[in-house]
Design a protein around this motif. Structure first.
Motif, PDB file in Angstrom:
ATOM      1  N   ARG A 333      -0.584   5.869   1.384  1.00 38.93           N
ATOM      2  CA  ARG A 333      -1.337   4.990   1.016  1.00 38.93           C
ATOM      3  C   ARG A 333      -2.329   4.430   2.306  1.00 38.93           C
ATOM      4  O   ARG A 333      -3.423   4.214   2.580  1.00 38.93           O
ATOM      5  CB  ARG A 333      -0.702   3.616   0.567  1.00 38.93           C
ATOM      6  CG  ARG A 333      -1.462   2.475   0.050  1.00 38.93           C
ATOM      7  CD  ARG A 333      -0.832   1.376  -0.408  1.00 38.93           C
ATOM      8  NE  ARG A 333       0.401   0.858   0.266  1.00 38.93           N
ATOM      9  CZ  ARG A 333       1.549   0.955  -0.077  1.00 38.93           C
ATOM     10  NH1 ARG A 333       1.828   1.518  -1.465  1.00 38.93           N
ATOM     11  NH2 ARG A 333       2.406   0.355   0.517  1.00 38.93           N
ATOM     12  N   ALA A 334      -1.382   4.316   3.478  1.00 39.72           N
ATOM     13  CA  ALA A 334      -2.010   3.971   4.869  1.00 39.72           C
ATOM     14  C   ALA A 334      -3.006   5.088   5.161  1.00 39.72           C
ATOM     15  O   ALA A 334      -4.086   4.701   5.707  1.00 39.72           O
ATOM     16  CB  ALA A 334      -1.028   3.954   5.650  1.00 39.72           C
ATOM     17  N   LEU A 335      -2.899   6.257   4.890  1.00 39.28           N
ATOM     18  CA  LEU A 335      -3.403   7.449   5.057  1.00 39.28           C
ATOM     19  C   LEU A 335      -4.773   7.389   4.484  1.00 39.28           C
ATOM     20  O   LEU A 335      -5.766   7.733   4.883  1.00 39.28           O
ATOM     21  CB  LEU A 335      -2.835   9.003   5.016  1.00 39.28           C
ATOM     22  CG  LEU A 335      -1.759   9.083   6.344  1.00 39.28           C
ATOM     23  CD1 LEU A 335      -0.892  10.303   5.420  1.00 39.28           C
ATOM     24  CD2 LEU A 335      -2.271   9.636   7.505  1.00 39.28           C
ATOM     25  N   GLU A 336      -4.785   7.159   3.227  1.00 40.00           N
ATOM     26  CA  GLU A 336      -5.844   7.010   2.396  1.00 40.00           C
ATOM     27  C   GLU A 336      -7.000   5.878   2.743  1.00 40.00           C
ATOM     28  O   GLU A 336      -7.865   6.072   2.539  1.00 40.00           O
ATOM     29  CB  GLU A 336      -5.303   7.029   0.883  1.00 40.00           C
ATOM     30  CG  GLU A 336      -4.835   8.320   0.357  1.00 40.00           C
ATOM     31  CD  GLU A 336      -4.231   8.051  -1.170  1.00 40.00           C
ATOM     32  OE1 GLU A 336      -4.096   7.017  -1.778  1.00 40.00           O
ATOM     33  OE2 GLU A 336      -3.985   8.850  -1.654  1.00 40.00           O
ATOM     34  N   ASP A 414      -2.459   1.549  -4.793  1.00 36.98           N
ATOM     35  CA  ASP A 414      -2.931   2.203  -3.578  1.00 36.98           C
ATOM     36  C   ASP A 414      -3.877   1.103  -2.897  1.00 36.98           C
ATOM     37  O   ASP A 414      -4.584   1.552  -2.111  1.00 36.98           O
ATOM     38  CB  ASP A 414      -3.833   3.339  -4.155  1.00 36.98           C
ATOM     39  CG  ASP A 414      -2.692   4.318  -4.481  1.00 36.98           C
ATOM     40  OD1 ASP A 414      -1.676   4.566  -4.133  1.00 36.98           O
ATOM     41  OD2 ASP A 414      -3.032   5.277  -5.577  1.00 36.98           O
ATOM     42  N   ALA A 415      -3.958  -0.297  -3.316  1.00 38.55           N
ATOM     43  CA  ALA A 415      -4.751  -0.920  -2.512  1.00 38.55           C
ATOM     44  C   ALA A 415      -4.485  -1.141  -0.956  1.00 38.55           C
ATOM     45  O   ALA A 415      -3.303  -1.235  -0.508  1.00 38.55           O
ATOM     46  CB  ALA A 415      -4.648  -2.492  -3.381  1.00 38.55           C
ATOM     47  N   ASP A 416      -5.597  -1.296  -0.090  1.00 35.34           N
ATOM     48  CA  ASP A 416      -5.218  -1.471   1.029  1.00 35.34           C
ATOM     49  C   ASP A 416      -4.773  -3.023   1.392  1.00 35.34           C
ATOM     50  O   ASP A 416      -4.819  -3.943   0.776  1.00 35.34           O
ATOM     51  CB  ASP A 416      -6.654  -1.298   2.195  1.00 35.34           C
ATOM     52  CG  ASP A 416      -7.437  -2.352   1.855  1.00 35.34           C
ATOM     53  OD1 ASP A 416      -7.527  -3.486   2.343  1.00 35.34           O
ATOM     54  OD2 ASP A 416      -8.338  -2.132   0.924  1.00 35.34           O
ATOM     55  N   SER A 417      -4.127  -3.124   2.664  1.00 37.21           N
ATOM     56  CA  SER A 417      -3.372  -4.205   2.965  1.00 37.21           C
ATOM     57  C   SER A 417      -4.231  -5.565   2.907  1.00 37.21           C
ATOM     58  O   SER A 417      -3.788  -6.685   2.401  1.00 37.21           O
ATOM     59  CB  SER A 417      -2.535  -4.164   4.191  1.00 37.21           C
ATOM     60  OG  SER A 417      -1.590  -2.809   4.171  1.00 37.21           O
ATOM     61  N   ALA A 418      -5.454  -5.451   3.600  1.00 37.07           N
ATOM     62  CA  ALA A 418      -6.412  -6.572   3.773  1.00 37.07           C
ATOM     63  C   ALA A 418      -6.926  -6.943   2.265  1.00 37.07           C
ATOM     64  O   ALA A 418      -6.815  -8.396   2.087  1.00 37.07           O
ATOM     65  CB  ALA A 418      -7.478  -6.237   4.446  1.00 37.07           C
ATOM     66  N   ALA A 419      -7.332  -5.980   1.379  1.00 39.33           N
ATOM     67  CA  ALA A 419      -7.621  -6.278   0.091  1.00 39.33           C
ATOM     68  C   ALA A 419      -6.523  -6.893  -0.704  1.00 39.33           C
ATOM     69  O   ALA A 419      -6.629  -8.004  -1.368  1.00 39.33           O
ATOM     70  CB  ALA A 419      -8.055  -5.155  -0.726  1.00 39.33           C
ATOM     71  N   MET A 420      -5.135  -6.495  -0.560  1.00 40.79           N
ATOM     72  CA  MET A 420      -3.984  -6.896  -1.234  1.00 40.79           C
ATOM     73  C   MET A 420      -3.958  -8.427  -0.672  1.00 40.79           C
ATOM     74  O   MET A 420      -3.435  -9.315  -1.800  1.00 40.79           O
ATOM     75  CB  MET A 420      -2.924  -6.306  -1.231  1.00 40.79           C
ATOM     76  CG  MET A 420      -1.823  -6.750  -1.984  1.00 40.79           C
ATOM     77  SD  MET A 420      -0.345  -5.331  -2.083  1.00 40.79           S
ATOM     78  CE  MET A 420       0.877  -6.187  -2.812  1.00 40.79           C
ATOM     79  N   LEU A 421      -4.080  -8.638   0.526  1.00 43.08           N
ATOM     80  CA  LEU A 421      -3.587  -9.937   0.995  1.00 43.08           C
ATOM     81  C   LEU A 421      -4.694 -10.929   0.571  1.00 43.08           C
ATOM     82  O   LEU A 421      -4.232 -12.280   0.420  1.00 43.08           O
ATOM     83  CB  LEU A 421      -3.700  -9.904   2.533  1.00 43.08           C
ATOM     84  CG  LEU A 421      -3.131 -11.038   3.495  1.00 43.08           C
ATOM     85  CD1 LEU A 421      -1.455 -11.448   2.881  1.00 43.08           C
ATOM     86  CD2 LEU A 421      -3.127 -10.830   4.817  1.00 43.08           C
TER      87      LEU A 421
END
Length: 498
Positions: A333-336, A414-421
């Motif tokens: 997920r981090a790579l994507e 697969d959501a990135d961390s910023a969007a999820m936060l």
């Protein structure tokens, strides 16, 4: 091959005047050697079996007693209980180097040879007899028992080609091609899954153990071997696939029971040591403590679940494999998303189902439900237990109220961390609760997003909120009260009196 070190003598004459004199090595057996080195290790206070966690007060003292008693022993336990690893570590109790007559197939003692070839060589060469050396690791031989193993594999067989080349009678000892056990002479021989070994092979084993002789192709061969024999077995195998014959059991000095980790902390320590987490990648991976606890609790819950076969057990390889899969999913997920940090989430544990379903054997009730469904319920139960550990008695009313007022949240795997936060922040009181997990406002987005999702998963696991594929997290559905039954019309009629 002879070692290059000049400190080790290369002939029998040099050996006699070295630190390996005849009075020390001529009659000292491998069991005496292990006992002497073990005593020194105990007196010095050194750790006996580094890396073996959870056996300090149970299995290790029994193994020590067996070695001090010069016993051959068997480790009896379910799969994934470090049985093979433990017996392989016995080599740490052997001398660093052991001399033997060069070219000898059974690693004969230069001071007390037992094979005809070495006796003849020493008689002819005397002090010029060449000497070779074995390291401690080279003195360990292991065999996985399978039904197709033969006496020739274990003990040896007549080699007609060798007899023809040397012009010897086929019954001569020098025509024997030695098997694994003679080639392990003056060392440790381990047999895994002993009950799978055919009965006639087990007979050959105890004859070697006690009488020191065996018959090969009808010819008696005297082999007074010097060995420590160690075995492993699964209790289920006694009735499911094979058995250990009674005379062999009688000749095994100690039967030692192994077990799974007794506490969550021991299990986590084993998983952390065995799982492949130190990866060569640009992504920095950090596994939160609560994620490690959920994964370990998953294994503990599976061992207690009535839908999982207790006789087969749940291997410690399960949490190890799940941890590796969880980290890989977070890494992907981090790579994507082009992030430089990966922090696993509870969603990643659900993504690791392939590492769970293959490691649990289900009873009939579990088979009816299916491996995936049982595994998901085990994860949910593990999340519930770890959530309650951190948030028992904590007021979650504001969070639940947010969902009761119509709030819902669908988190993509697969959501990135910023969007999820950004999705988690509007939920009143949610991120403040992450302080109980040791997080501060300065933590990276990946760590905060993981913690927030864990709290929501914990509420779902405790049935305080619901989760579905369509809506994601939402308010827990309330069961409608059953409508009051309509009164009997006749009951409403006024009673008439005459």
């Amino acid at each position: 091959m002879p070692p290059k070190s000049p400190a080790l003598p290369l002939t029998l004459g040099e050996l006699r005047t070295s630190a390996f004199p005849e009075n020390r090595l001529a009659r000292r057996s491998v069991k005496d050697e292990l006992r002497a080195n073990l005593i020194c290790r105990i007196q010095s206070g050194e750790e006996l079996f580094p890396g073996i966690v959870g056996y300090e007060d149970t299995v290790v003292p029994q193994v020590v007693n067996a070695l001090l008693s010069r016993h051959n022993f068997i480790l009896l336990g379910l799969r994934g209980q470090a049985k093979t690893r433990l017996i392989r570590m016995l080599t740490t109790l052997l001398d660093p180097w052991m001399p033997y007559v060069s070219g000898c197939e059974i690693r004969d003692n230069p001071y007390a040879p037992i094979c005809g070839r070495c006796k003849t060589l020493i008689a002819e060469e005397g002090d010029e007899t060449p000497i070779s050396w074995l390291s401690a690791d080279q003195r360990y031989v292991e065999k996985l028992a399978t039904p197709d193993v033969t006496i020739a594999d274990m003990i040896g067989d007549i080699d007609p080609i060798k007899a023809a080349r040397r012009g010897q009678d086929i019954s001569d000892e020098l025509t024997v091609h030695y098997g694994l056990i003679p080639r392990a002479n003056r060392g440790i021989f381990g047999i895994n899954e002993l009950p799978d070994l055919a009965g006639k092979i087990q007979v050959g084993l105890f004859n070697i153990m006690q009488e020191g002789d065996v018959q090969i192709k009808g010819y008696p061969v005297r082999l007074p071997l010097d060995l420590l024999l160690v075995f492993t077995a699964n209790p289920e195998d006694y009735t499911a696939r094979g058995k250990i014959i009674t005379p062999l059991k009688d000749r095994i000095g100690s039967e030692i029971r192994t077990h799974y980790p007794a506490t969550l902390e021991e299990g986590i320590a084993i998983t952390r040591a065995e799982a492949w987490l130190d990866r060569s990648s640009d992504i920095h991976v950090k596994v939160p403590v609560y994620i490690a606890e959920i994964i370990e609790q998953l294994a503990f819950s599976a061992r207690e679940d009535k839908r999982v076969d207790k006789r087969s057990g749940v291997s410690q390889r399960l949490p190890i494999s799940v941890t590796e899969n969880v980290v890989s999913n977070a890494e992907r997920r981090a790579l994507e998303n082009g992030e430089d940090a990966a922090v696993p989430r509870v969603l990643d544990i659900y993504a690791a189902l392939p590492a769970i379903t293959g490691k649990i054997e289900l009873e009939y009730e579990g088979e009816l439900k299916g491996g995936d469904a049982v595994s998901r319920e085990l994860i949910r139960g593990a999340v519930s237990k770890i959530f309650n550990k951190y948030f028992e008695g904590v007021n979650m009313g504001p969070l639940i109220q947010w969902f009761d007022l119509g709030g819902n949240l669908k988190l993509g795997e697969d959501a990135d961390s910023a969007a999820m936060l950004a999705q988690l922040m509007p939920i009143q009181g949610l991120m403040e609760k992450t302080r109980a997990l040791g997080l501060t406002a300065n933590e990276p987005d990946a760590a905060r997003a993981s913690a927030g999702e864990f709290i929501l998963e914990g509420l779902y696991a405790n049935r305080r909120i619901s989760r579905s594929e369509e809506k994601g997290f939402a308010a827990e559905e309330r069961k409608r009260a059953a409508p009051e039954s309509e009164e009997n019309p006749k009951a409403r009629q006024r009673r008439q009196f005459n």
